[in-house]
Design a protein around this motif. Structure first.
Motif, short mmCIF file in Angstrom:
data_model
loop_
_atom_site.label_atom_id
_atom_site.label_comp_id
_atom_site.label_asym_id
_atom_site.label_seq_id
_atom_site.Cartn_x
_atom_site.Cartn_y
_atom_site.Cartn_z
N LEU A 1 -6.41 0.15 11.77
CA LEU A 1 -6.75 -1.00 12.32
C LEU A 1 -5.04 -1.59 13.43
N THR A 2 -5.92 -2.26 14.59
CA THR A 2 -4.34 -2.35 15.42
C THR A 2 -4.71 -3.67 15.83
N VAL A 3 -3.17 -4.35 15.52
CA VAL A 3 -3.89 -5.87 15.67
C VAL A 3 -2.82 -6.44 17.02
N SER A 4 -3.01 -7.45 17.93
CA SER A 4 -2.39 -7.60 18.75
C SER A 4 -2.14 -9.49 19.45
N LYS A 5 -0.87 -10.25 18.74
CA LYS A 5 -1.18 -11.23 19.53
C LYS A 5 0.17 -11.44 20.06
N GLY A 6 0.68 -11.22 21.14
CA GLY A 6 2.12 -10.76 21.84
C GLY A 6 2.43 -9.76 21.72
N GLU A 7 3.04 -9.53 20.47
CA GLU A 7 3.31 -8.36 20.10
C GLU A 7 1.82 -7.54 19.11
N THR A 8 1.86 -5.96 19.79
CA THR A 8 0.87 -5.24 18.48
C THR A 8 1.53 -4.68 17.51
N SER A 9 0.45 -4.24 15.72
CA SER A 9 0.73 -4.35 14.66
C SER A 9 -0.09 -2.91 14.86
N ARG A 10 -0.25 -1.56 13.81
CA ARG A 10 -0.98 -0.34 14.13
C ARG A 10 -0.81 -0.65 11.76
N HIS A 11 -1.85 -0.75 11.66
CA HIS A 11 -1.77 -0.44 9.91
C HIS A 11 -2.74 0.93 9.49
N ASP A 12 -1.64 1.43 9.21
CA ASP A 12 -2.75 2.56 8.56
C ASP A 12 -3.02 3.30 7.17
N SER A 13 -2.64 2.25 6.18
CA SER A 13 -2.12 2.91 5.30
C SER A 13 -2.75 2.16 4.43
N PHE A 14 -4.07 2.02 3.69
CA PHE A 14 -5.14 1.41 3.21
C PHE A 14 -5.03 2.27 2.16
N ASN A 15 -4.87 1.46 0.82
CA ASN A 15 -5.38 2.21 -0.61
C ASN A 15 -5.35 0.82 -1.61
N VAL A 16 -6.35 1.22 -2.07
CA VAL A 16 -6.72 0.19 -3.76
C VAL A 16 -6.87 0.63 -4.76
N ILE A 17 -5.97 0.37 -5.91
CA ILE A 17 -5.89 1.27 -6.89
C ILE A 17 -6.47 0.31 -7.97
N LEU A 18 -6.85 0.80 -8.70
CA LEU A 18 -7.43 0.31 -9.74
C LEU A 18 -6.75 0.99 -11.12
N ASN A 19 -6.57 0.05 -12.19
CA ASN A 19 -5.75 0.73 -13.03
C ASN A 19 -7.03 1.26 -13.85
N ASN A 20 -7.58 2.73 -14.82
CA ASN A 20 -8.21 2.74 -15.51
C ASN A 20 -8.05 3.76 -16.57
N ASN A 21 -8.64 4.59 -16.89
CA ASN A 21 -8.61 5.22 -18.10
C ASN A 21 -9.45 6.77 -17.60
N LEU A 22 -10.50 6.67 -16.45
CA LEU A 22 -11.53 7.35 -16.00
C LEU A 22 -10.96 9.30 -16.26
N TYR A 23 -10.38 9.18 -15.55
CA TYR A 23 -9.82 10.61 -15.30
C TYR A 23 -9.31 10.73 -16.15
N GLU A 24 -9.09 10.06 -17.33
CA GLU A 24 -8.78 11.22 -18.94
C GLU A 24 -9.94 10.82 -20.07
N LEU A 25 -10.88 10.22 -19.65
CA LEU A 25 -11.83 9.76 -20.31
C LEU A 25 -12.95 11.42 -20.04
N SER A 26 -12.65 11.30 -17.86
CA SER A 26 -13.87 12.64 -17.68
C SER A 26 -13.23 13.91 -18.59
N SER A 27 -12.50 13.89 -18.16
CA SER A 27 -12.04 15.32 -19.08
C SER A 27 -12.16 15.74 -20.53
#
Lengths: 263, 543
Positions: free
Chosen positions: A164-190
């Motif tokens: 995501l590149t946004v500019s208003k006078g100066e330009t900023s670039r965002h490329d790190s988007f993570n959504v983290i959900l606390n959940n034990n599905l990893y353990e339960l699916s194992s």
């Protein structure tokens, strides 16, 4: 005496008014739907916007998937308490061990979550751009792919190659988007995968082994009359559940043909 | 039941007993014998690789007129997940490959990529494949070490040793402070934080006076990751296991003590106000004291945490944590129609009830080992009881769950339909004509199975196994009046007891016969309804 009576009447009126006010307040509280948490836009923190925007959607998807044996739309399922629960190991035959239907369960769950939230991901990115434009920014979004990963005690949704590149006078670039959900599905699916392995090999699984190894885990095994078994795995700390079905080494009701013929 | 008065002029009668043949069916249970079975790549219900009649196969996928094991695409083998490093046997080739796995027809223990070894990760160990070990390292963000020379899970777990911890003393903001860490974590601290003059004292607690840090003993406690109650020092570090007697013992606050050397190591210490050496396997786990919580009934002498009692209460009785038992179930003692067996499981103060297989195809068995109850649902092996003609075979507990009943009419007959009786060796042999019909024996299920009697079909056939005829003969008594007939053969069939006996045999066969169901409701048919009396005729020559 007359003054006392007058005061008594005033008190009654006050009580009635108080009851009416409390009643109105309660009605408003109970009947008016509360506004859902909306993603708050902060031009300097687009990742925070995405987290808020997608969190509920991912949570709801994970809950659905967890109650349906890892699938959004179960195909081969058993109906249990109005829930369609996918068979992860299944045979239609009697006396036979089941055939594994979902050998790569973790990968399957990840792809199911990804596919189910994809539309919402696009909506959230569109809303994010819209918010920037409303703030007179010039916005450019390069889209990439959504990756969902089950990890210990959390589910991470990454947006790879989203820039995501946004500019208003100066330009900023965002490329790190993570959504983290606390959940034990990893353990339960194992645990679910281990139970499937038992079901496919021996036709049954012993629940107490898992509860002995993992103090926080509750395993329920519910045999159904058609020979199916429903397993419900629950994390005792946070109540996260994963339920799935299996049909293995099922015994038919009644006498075998040969016995009846013999007598 | 003195029927002879009604039928004085009749030479013989036939009592046809058809107890319990009306009520029941069994259509679901077995696929018709000889029905053609194909291998469906996908069945209409969405299941992959099923041996089913062709009509149940999804026609958009492959169908082979053979069993799935004989096809290339549905042959079962091992599915290897190259990302996760897991191997799952019993997986059809196409299911594995369609999901992105690598399939091999060999068993997992024959595949190099599925060879298990001991993966040391953090303080623990797991017996997994090498790929899985690497994946765990990445998932948990920890370093791992994989050893192939350890060949069993037990050996692997036993060989895991937690890294020795100790007091990591350092200076921060002009204070000499401390954290309880491993040696590696301690020296990492120097690199990753503003800590200076870092020293590591293996085996020491931060509260040790000799270290002269700002961390000292307190009366506070907390739960450790392993489930015991621990003292904490004034810096928030874990000290030793909570032992009220040692709260002022400077030595106890100086060096790390093993669990086995702490208070009451062989007991669970549930609700002990003075000892926090909990043991999950023995039935206790660290929890915060809560008034009114049946798990935490005693307030600890110091701190807010205690070893909670994990035992359960079931119908007024205490069940220990980890115990399993056969749960009460109406009608299961007599195997009444509708009854099922259940197993109760007590874990973490919670009882879960697991039904055994329906139709009493499984029964619950229970035993205790030194007072510790263990129960399991196991298969009810009743299927071939009625076919047994020897007492020894019938009562062979290794093979079947049956009961040998003597002094009853045999359910089995010889090839000519002749009555069988028991000989001295406990074997059924053809009667020579002199013995009465109750000299026989029958082998019946110990736990009568359930039948799908509400469906038309096979339950009726199953119950008909107990169907029988009893021909009663009468003879005119020449010394009395001309209308007097005396019963001379099979007269016992005219008694109520005979009908009751036959009904008991029916009930033992399954959901047959006349009686109550599991909620105590009487069935629609009575014993009398199942007895049909037919007049066969009169033979004057016998007069």
């Amino acid at each position: 005496m007359g003054v006392l009576k007058e005061r008594g009447g005033q008190v009654t009126i006050f009580i009635i008014i108080a009851v009416i006010i409390i009643g109105i307040a309660l009605s408003i509280y109970l009947l008016v739907p509360r506004a859902e948490t909306e993603a708050v836009f902060d031009a300097t923190n687009p990742a925070g916007f995405m987290q808020t925007c997608l969190e509920k959607e991912i949570e709801s998807t994970v809950e659905t998937i967890s109650s349906q044996g890892g699938s959004i739309v179960p195909v081969n399922y058993i109906l249990y308490q109005d829930n369609k629960i996918e068979y992860l190991c299944y045979t239609a035959e009697w006396y036979e061990t089941c055939v594994v239907q979902q050998p790569l369960l973790k990968r399957h769950i990840e792809s199911e979550i990804r596919d189910d939230i994809q539309e919402e991901v696009e909506t959230c990115f569109a809303n994010l751009q819209e918010n920037y434009r409303d703030d007179s920014y010039t916005v450019n979004l390069e889209t990439g792919k959504t990756v969902v990963e089950l990890l210990p005690k959390r589910i991470v949704t990454r947006f790879e190659n989203y820039v995501l590149t946004v500019s208003k006078g100066e330009t900023s670039r965002h490329d790190s988007f993570n959504v983290i959900l606390n959940n034990n599905l990893y353990e339960l699916s194992s645990i679910a995968t281990s139970i499937i392995d038992w079901e496919a090999t021996y036709g049954d699984a012993e629940t107490t082994i898992y509860m002995t190894y993992y103090p926080d885990l509750k395993v329920e095994k519910l045999k159904q009359t058609d020979g199916s078994t429903i397993y419900i795995l629950t994390d005792r700390n946070d109540g996260n559940k994963f339920q799935f079905a299996s049909r293995s080494v099922a015994w038919p009701p009644g006498y075998a043909e040969s016995v009846i013929n013999e007598t | 039941m003195k029927l002879e008065k009604k039928y004085l002029l009749i030479a013989s009668f036939v009592l046809v007993l058809g107890i319990a043949i009306i009520l029941f069916t069994n259509s679901l249970n077995v696929a018709a014998v000889g029905e053609a079975v194909s291998c469906c790549e996908k069945a209409v219900n969405g299941a992959f690789c099923q041996n089913s009649p062709p009509a149940e196969c999804d026609s958009n996928f492959r169908i082979a007129p053979t069993s799935c094991e004989s096809t290339s695409y549905c042959k079962q083998g091992t599915c290897f997940d190259s990302q996760e490093g897991t191997c799952l046997e019993g997986t059809p080739q196409l299911v594995c490959q369609d999901n992105g796995g690598v399939w091999d027809e060999r068993d997992a223990d024959e595949l190099p990529q599925c060879q298990l070894g001991c993966c040391y990760i953090g303080d623990g160990a797991a017996f997994v494949t090498q790929t899985r070990c690497k994946k765990l390292a990445s998932d948990f963000g920890l370093e791992t070490n994989f050893r192939t020379d350890i060949k069993s899970e037990a050996q692997c777990i036993a060989s895991a040793f937690p890294k020795e911890k100790g007091a990591c003393v350092f200076e921060q903001e002009f204070q000499r402070t401390c954290k309880l860490l491993t040696r590696a974590e301690c020296f990492d601290l120097e690199a990753t934080s503003p800590a200076a003059n870092v020293e590591f004292h293996e085996g020491f607690l931060c509260s040790a006076e000799t270290l002269a840090t700002n961390c000292g003993p307190t009366e506070k406690t907390t739960c450790s990751e392993t489930g015991e109650v621990y003292f904490t020092d004034s810096c928030g570090n874990l000290a030793n296991i909570y032992d009220a007697a040692k709260i002022d013992d400077k030595e106890y606050w100086s060096e790390i003590e093993e669990k086995s050397e702490s208070c009451n190591p062989d007991a669970n210490n549930a609700n002990s106000p003075t000892c926090g050496n909990c043991n999950y396997l023995l039935g206790s786990l660290c929890k915060e004291f809560e008034r009114g919580n049946p798990q935490t009934t005693v307030k600890p002498q110091f701190g807010d945490f205690i070893c909670a009692d994990l035992s359960c209460e079931y119908k007024g009785k205490t069940v220990e944590h980890g115990e399993t038992f056969c749960a009460d179930s109406p009608g299961s003692e007599d195997n009444l129609p509708g009854s099922e067996y259940f197993r109760g499981v007590c874990y973490n103060s919670e009882i879960t009830i697991e039904p055994c297989a329906g139709f009493r195809q499984e029964v619950c068995v229970e035993d205790d080992i030194d007072g510790f109850s263990v129960a399991a649902c196991r298969v009810n092996r009743w299927q071939d009881c009625v076919a047994q003609d020897k007492k020894a075979d019938c009562e062979n507990k290794d093979k079947r769950d049956c009961v040998w009943n003597e002094n009853v009419e045999s359910l089995l007959s010889d090839e000519n339909g002749k009555l069988l009786i028991v000989n001295e060796e406990g074997k059924l042999v053809p009667a020579d004509g002199k013995e009465d019909r109750e000299s026989g024996a029958s082998c019946l299920p110990k736990y009568a199975p359930g039948l799908e009697f509400w469906k038309s079909g096979r339950a009726e056939e199953a119950c008909a196994i107990a169907e029988g005829n009893c021909i009663v003969k009468y003879k005119r008594n020449l010394f009395l009046t001309a209308f007097q007939w005396d019963c001379v053969e099979n007269c016992e069939c005219l008694e109520d007891e005979w009908g009751d006996l036959r009904n008991r045999m029916c009930v033992a066969l399954g959901d047959c016969g006349s009686g109550k169901n599991y909620v105590g409701r009487e069935g629609f048919n009575k014993i009398e309804d199942a007895i049909t009396i037919t007049k066969l005729g009169e033979n004057k020559s016998e007069g």
